[in-house]
Design a protein around this motif. Structure first.
Motif, PDB file in Angstrom:
ATOM      1  N   TRP A  19       0.836  -1.203   0.000  1.00  0.00           N
ATOM      2  CA  TRP A  19       0.000   0.000   0.000  1.00  0.00           C
ATOM      3  C   TRP A  19       0.873   1.255   0.000  1.00  0.00           C
ATOM      4  O   TRP A  19       0.446   2.294  -0.475  1.00  0.00           O
ATOM      5  N   LEU A  20       2.092   1.141   0.518  1.00  0.00           N
ATOM      6  CA  LEU A  20       2.997   2.291   0.474  1.00  0.00           C
ATOM      7  C   LEU A  20       3.366   2.646  -0.961  1.00  0.00           C
ATOM      8  O   LEU A  20       3.469   3.829  -1.302  1.00  0.00           O
TER       9      LEU A  20
ATOM     10  N   ILE B  99      -4.596  10.579   4.812  1.00  0.00           N
ATOM     11  CA  ILE B  99      -4.226  11.937   5.213  1.00  0.00           C
ATOM     12  C   ILE B  99      -5.188  12.451   6.286  1.00  0.00           C
ATOM     13  O   ILE B  99      -4.770  13.078   7.267  1.00  0.00           O
ATOM     14  N   LYS B 100      -6.478  12.162   6.137  1.00  0.00           N
ATOM     15  CA  LYS B 100      -7.450  12.588   7.147  1.00  0.00           C
ATOM     16  C   LYS B 100      -7.198  11.900   8.484  1.00  0.00           C
ATOM     17  O   LYS B 100      -7.331  12.513   9.538  1.00  0.00           O
ATOM     18  N   VAL B 101      -6.818  10.621   8.450  1.00  0.00           N
ATOM     19  CA  VAL B 101      -6.572   9.878   9.684  1.00  0.00           C
ATOM     20  C   VAL B 101      -5.295  10.352  10.363  1.00  0.00           C
ATOM     21  O   VAL B 101      -5.212  10.375  11.595  1.00  0.00           O
TER      22      VAL B 101
ATOM     23  N   VAL C 294       0.463   7.623  -6.250  1.00  0.00           N
ATOM     24  CA  VAL C 294      -0.481   8.744  -6.314  1.00  0.00           C
ATOM     25  C   VAL C 294       0.262  10.065  -6.165  1.00  0.00           C
ATOM     26  O   VAL C 294       0.017  11.014  -6.913  1.00  0.00           O
ATOM     27  N   LEU C 295       1.197  10.138  -5.217  1.00  0.00           N
ATOM     28  CA  LEU C 295       1.951  11.376  -5.014  1.00  0.00           C
ATOM     29  C   LEU C 295       2.805  11.717  -6.232  1.00  0.00           C
ATOM     30  O   LEU C 295       2.842  12.871  -6.673  1.00  0.00           O
TER      31      LEU C 295
ATOM     32  N   VAL D 232      -6.441   7.106  -5.176  1.00  0.00           N
ATOM     33  CA  VAL D 232      -6.432   8.509  -4.746  1.00  0.00           C
ATOM     34  C   VAL D 232      -7.271   8.678  -3.485  1.00  0.00           C
ATOM     35  O   VAL D 232      -6.858   9.332  -2.519  1.00  0.00           O
ATOM     36  N   GLU D 233      -8.450   8.063  -3.466  1.00  0.00           N
ATOM     37  CA  GLU D 233      -9.329   8.195  -2.300  1.00  0.00           C
ATOM     38  C   GLU D 233      -8.748   7.508  -1.064  1.00  0.00           C
ATOM     39  O   GLU D 233      -8.957   7.961   0.058  1.00  0.00           O
ATOM     40  N   GLU D 234      -8.009   6.409  -1.253  1.00  0.00           N
ATOM     41  CA  GLU D 234      -7.365   5.743  -0.121  1.00  0.00           C
ATOM     42  C   GLU D 234      -6.295   6.647   0.495  1.00  0.00           C
ATOM     43  O   GLU D 234      -6.174   6.729   1.713  1.00  0.00           O
TER      44      GLU D 234
END
Length: 198
Positions: free
Chosen positions: A47-48, A131-133, A54-55, A124-126
């Motif tokens: 997942w990393l 980031i929110k967490v 994405v970045l 992107v949503e993941e």
């Protein structure tokens, strides 16, 4: 915890530290003995790496302009995905899933020709969810600084009269259990009594 503190207080530190060591060895053994019955799914990719893609993709496409949410822009999404359009929060990351040229960006089977240039809406949503967490985790760090000051409660408890009977004295180290019990009772009272009344 209270039992171990009592053992440390009554039988000494060697026995008090020996009991958790034995319990840890037993838990490690049970973990490895039960290993054959675990469900072990094969990971598709780290997942990393997905977050890094994405970045990198959004950085490479930093110069493209995102249209307004009302217009139809072509986004790359996985087949069968419920997410077709990315959310509007942390919008600059949406550039990673914008398809500029379908002939160059997509392969005939619908996959991205270069996953470091084009990501799916799900990826992107993941990353946005992570980031929110992270913001919530950062507040937890500040709380842990306050909670980790354990010696103050221990010093307070050691100066108190902790005798319940003439022979039984509550160990100073077990006062953490009282703090956890009072917190648990307060949460239950708040959730079941105060909130319904409010």
């Amino acid at each position: 915890m209270t039992c171990i503190v009592y053992i440390q207080d009554a039988m000494g530190w060697k026995v008090g530290f020996g009991v958790p060591v034995v319990l840890m060895i037993l838990s490690t053994l049970s973990f490895f003995l039960a290993s054959p019955i675990y469900v072990k799914p094969k990971a598709k990719a780290s997942w990393l790496i997905g977050f890094a893609r994405v970045l990198v993709a959004s950085f490479r496409k930093r110069r493209i302009e995102l249209s307004s949410p009302d217009t139809d822009e072509l986004y790359h999404h996985r087949k069968g995905s419920a997410l077709v359009v990315p959310s509007e929060r942390i919008r600059f990351l949406n550039k990673a899933c914008v398809v500029k040229n379908p002939e160059e960006d997509l392969m005939p089977d619908g996959r991205a020709s270069d996953p470091w240039r084009l990501c799916t809406v799900d990826q992107v949503e993941e990353l946005k969810a992570l980031i929110k967490v992270i913001l919530i985790w950062s507040t937890g760090m500040l709380v842990s600084v306050n909670v980790c000051q354990n010696s103050f409660l221990l010093l307070q408890a050691s100066t108190m009269n902790r005798h319940i009977t003439s022979k039984f004295e509550i160990p100073a180290g077990s006062f953490y259990a009282f703090m956890l019990l009072s917190l648990t009772m307060w949460i239950a009272l708040y959730d079941r009594v105060i909130i319904p009344l409010a």
